[in-house]
Design a protein around this motif. Sequence first.
Motif, mmCIF file in Angstrom:
data_model
loop_
_atom_site.group_PDB
_atom_site.id
_atom_site.type_symbol
_atom_site.label_atom_id
_atom_site.label_comp_id
_atom_site.label_asym_id
_atom_site.label_seq_id
_atom_site.Cartn_x
_atom_site.Cartn_y
_atom_site.Cartn_z
ATOM 1 N N GLY A 32 -24.273 -11.409 -30.257
ATOM 2 C CA GLY A 32 -23.322 -12.473 -30.309
ATOM 3 C C GLY A 32 -23.304 -12.820 -31.726
ATOM 4 N N VAL A 33 -22.819 -13.419 -32.744
ATOM 5 C CA VAL A 33 -22.660 -13.753 -33.979
ATOM 6 C C VAL A 33 -22.451 -14.951 -33.696
ATOM 7 C CG1 VAL A 33 -23.303 -14.085 -36.644
ATOM 8 C CG2 VAL A 33 -24.175 -12.475 -35.270
ATOM 9 N N ILE A 34 -22.063 -16.622 -33.534
ATOM 10 C CA ILE A 34 -21.679 -17.720 -34.396
ATOM 11 C C ILE A 34 -21.360 -18.093 -35.017
ATOM 12 C CG2 ILE A 34 -20.748 -19.155 -32.871
ATOM 13 C CD1 ILE A 34 -22.037 -18.667 -30.696
ATOM 14 N N GLU A 35 -20.172 -18.206 -35.343
ATOM 15 C CA GLU A 35 -20.259 -18.618 -37.432
ATOM 16 C C GLU A 35 -19.163 -20.084 -37.168
ATOM 17 O OE1 GLU A 35 -19.177 -18.206 -41.628
ATOM 18 O OE2 GLU A 35 -18.973 -16.624 -40.229
ATOM 19 N N ARG A 36 -19.985 -21.101 -37.299
ATOM 20 C CA ARG A 36 -18.798 -22.416 -37.764
ATOM 21 C C ARG A 36 -17.930 -22.077 -38.921
ATOM 22 N NH1 ARG A 36 -22.364 -27.401 -35.638
ATOM 23 N NH2 ARG A 36 -22.759 -27.184 -38.411
ATOM 24 N N ALA B 30 -19.868 -7.463 -21.957
ATOM 25 C CA ALA B 30 -21.236 -7.931 -21.667
ATOM 26 C C ALA B 30 -21.240 -9.940 -22.965
ATOM 27 C CB ALA B 30 -21.517 -6.566 -22.258
ATOM 28 N N VAL B 31 -20.605 -9.315 -23.816
ATOM 29 C CA VAL B 31 -21.606 -9.977 -25.042
ATOM 30 C C VAL B 31 -20.482 -11.538 -24.554
ATOM 31 C CG1 VAL B 31 -19.109 -9.675 -26.605
ATOM 32 C CG2 VAL B 31 -21.491 -10.360 -27.517
ATOM 33 N N ARG B 32 -19.292 -11.776 -24.121
ATOM 34 C CA ARG B 32 -19.273 -12.919 -23.423
ATOM 35 C C ARG B 32 -19.604 -13.452 -22.640
ATOM 36 N NH1 ARG B 32 -12.456 -11.125 -23.040
ATOM 37 N NH2 ARG B 32 -12.099 -11.282 -25.536
ATOM 38 N N ARG B 33 -20.520 -12.919 -21.810
ATOM 39 C CA ARG B 33 -21.011 -13.041 -20.598
ATOM 40 C C ARG B 33 -22.294 -13.360 -21.554
ATOM 41 N NH1 ARG B 33 -25.359 -10.190 -18.661
ATOM 42 N NH2 ARG B 33 -24.452 -8.430 -19.458
ATOM 43 N N GLU B 34 -23.084 -12.633 -21.666
ATOM 44 C CA GLU B 34 -24.529 -13.252 -22.811
ATOM 45 C C GLU B 34 -23.767 -14.189 -23.439
ATOM 46 O OE1 GLU B 34 -27.287 -11.934 -21.982
ATOM 47 O OE2 GLU B 34 -27.124 -10.192 -21.590
ATOM 48 N N VAL B 35 -23.066 -14.642 -24.607
ATOM 49 C CA VAL B 35 -22.831 -16.348 -25.182
ATOM 50 C C VAL B 35 -23.512 -17.353 -24.590
ATOM 51 C CG1 VAL B 35 -21.332 -17.367 -27.210
ATOM 52 C CG2 VAL B 35 -22.475 -14.840 -27.197
ATOM 53 N N ARG B 36 -21.893 -17.024 -22.861
ATOM 54 C CA ARG B 36 -21.792 -18.182 -22.603
ATOM 55 C C ARG B 36 -22.639 -18.615 -21.634
ATOM 56 N NH1 ARG B 36 -19.664 -16.090 -18.977
ATOM 57 N NH2 ARG B 36 -17.569 -15.536 -19.505
ATOM 58 N N GLU B 37 -23.837 -16.912 -20.963
ATOM 59 C CA GLU B 37 -24.842 -17.905 -19.902
ATOM 60 C C GLU B 37 -25.958 -18.773 -20.918
ATOM 61 O OE1 GLU B 37 -24.435 -13.429 -17.027
ATOM 62 O OE2 GLU B 37 -26.595 -13.978 -18.234
ATOM 63 N N GLU B 38 -26.033 -18.150 -22.132
ATOM 64 C CA GLU B 38 -27.469 -18.380 -22.960
ATOM 65 C C GLU B 38 -27.289 -19.199 -23.670
ATOM 66 O OE1 GLU B 38 -29.040 -15.137 -25.937
ATOM 67 O OE2 GLU B 38 -28.984 -14.404 -23.478
ATOM 68 N N GLY C 19 -27.489 -12.440 -26.977
ATOM 69 C CA GLY C 19 -27.230 -11.314 -27.116
ATOM 70 C C GLY C 19 -27.733 -10.406 -25.873
ATOM 71 N N GLY C 20 -27.411 -9.552 -25.254
ATOM 72 C CA GLY C 20 -28.298 -8.760 -24.249
ATOM 73 C C GLY C 20 -27.689 -7.355 -23.591
ATOM 74 N N ALA C 21 -28.448 -6.663 -22.509
ATOM 75 C CA ALA C 21 -27.755 -5.657 -22.157
ATOM 76 C C ALA C 21 -26.661 -5.967 -21.088
ATOM 77 C CB ALA C 21 -28.633 -5.470 -21.236
ATOM 78 N N ALA C 22 -25.873 -4.693 -21.734
ATOM 79 C CA ALA C 22 -24.227 -4.761 -21.096
ATOM 80 C C ALA C 22 -24.679 -3.871 -19.469
ATOM 81 C CB ALA C 22 -23.524 -3.804 -21.232
ATOM 82 N N GLN C 23 -24.481 -4.874 -18.553
ATOM 83 C CA GLN C 23 -24.389 -3.969 -16.822
ATOM 84 C C GLN C 23 -23.504 -2.562 -16.567
ATOM 85 O OE1 GLN C 23 -23.939 -7.784 -14.799
ATOM 86 N NE2 GLN C 23 -25.373 -9.057 -15.774
ATOM 87 N N ALA C 24 -23.688 -2.149 -16.137
ATOM 88 C CA ALA C 24 -22.968 -1.222 -15.306
ATOM 89 C C ALA C 24 -21.994 -1.667 -14.678
ATOM 90 C CB ALA C 24 -23.720 0.011 -14.165
ATOM 91 N N GLY C 25 -20.901 -0.790 -14.993
ATOM 92 C CA GLY C 25 -19.233 -1.024 -15.120
ATOM 93 C C GLY C 25 -18.680 -2.199 -16.184
ATOM 94 N N GLU C 26 -19.413 -2.704 -16.904
ATOM 95 C CA GLU C 26 -19.189 -4.025 -18.381
ATOM 96 C C GLU C 26 -18.889 -3.001 -19.456
ATOM 97 O OE1 GLU C 26 -20.933 -8.568 -18.194
ATOM 98 O OE2 GLU C 26 -22.196 -7.052 -18.893
ATOM 99 N N GLU C 27 -17.818 -3.598 -19.476
ATOM 100 C CA GLU C 27 -17.004 -3.543 -21.265
ATOM 101 C C GLU C 27 -18.067 -4.161 -22.270
ATOM 102 O OE1 GLU C 27 -15.611 -0.626 -22.081
ATOM 103 O OE2 GLU C 27 -15.201 -0.462 -19.877
ATOM 104 N N SER C 28 -18.356 -3.757 -23.483
ATOM 105 C CA SER C 28 -19.006 -4.488 -24.161
ATOM 106 C C SER C 28 -18.555 -5.508 -24.834
ATOM 107 C CB SER C 28 -18.941 -3.300 -26.040
ATOM 108 O OG SER C 28 -19.103 -4.022 -26.327
ATOM 109 N N ILE C 29 -17.555 -6.014 -24.877
ATOM 110 C CA ILE C 29 -17.009 -7.502 -24.688
ATOM 111 C C ILE C 29 -16.704 -8.117 -24.397
ATOM 112 C CG2 ILE C 29 -14.449 -6.793 -23.941
ATOM 113 C CD1 ILE C 29 -14.871 -9.264 -27.034
#
Length: 167
Positions: A36-40, A77-85, A65-75
């Motif tokens: 997930g690239v974030i641009e201001r 996963a990216v929202r989760r990874e960006v939020r977590e990191e 970024g990171g891996a999509a977990q089982a059952g998780e859709e790509s979008i």
Amino acid sequence: MEMWDIYDANKEKTGRLMKKNDWQLKDGEYHLTVLGVIERPDGKFLITQRVMTKAWAPGWWEVSGGAAQAGEESIEAVRREVREETGIDVTDARGGYVFTYKRENPGKGDNYFVDVYKFIKDVKDEDIHIQTEEALGYKFVTREELKQIAATGEFLHYDSIKQVFED
């Protein structure tokens, strides 16, 4: 224990799972990762520096970024990874999916697809909450600064995703 879906060469789920980082994929099998690239709006990009305890590329710069977990859709996963990191919620950001690339490592068991997203959001320093297990810190950089970091060879995935940083 975190599990990942196994995909075929057409990026279709096979119905089988693998354990996180259990690199036993056969040739023609893949797992899914996201970036997930974030641009201001001012044209600067958010990058983070990997902790020194990472087995691969410690201290290098990257986008979330990171891996999509089982059952998780790509979008998801990216929202989760960006939020977590980073602590940033990109649900309401402009932008979204840009492209996918495939990495094949024959005989190594770690083939993967990478779904690349670009989000445009007005992010300030006070909005950032770095996951200290993942990153030493962060900075906002211009395209030119990003290219300079990439030229040192210490920016992950740059050659695969550099088109995302262009207008």
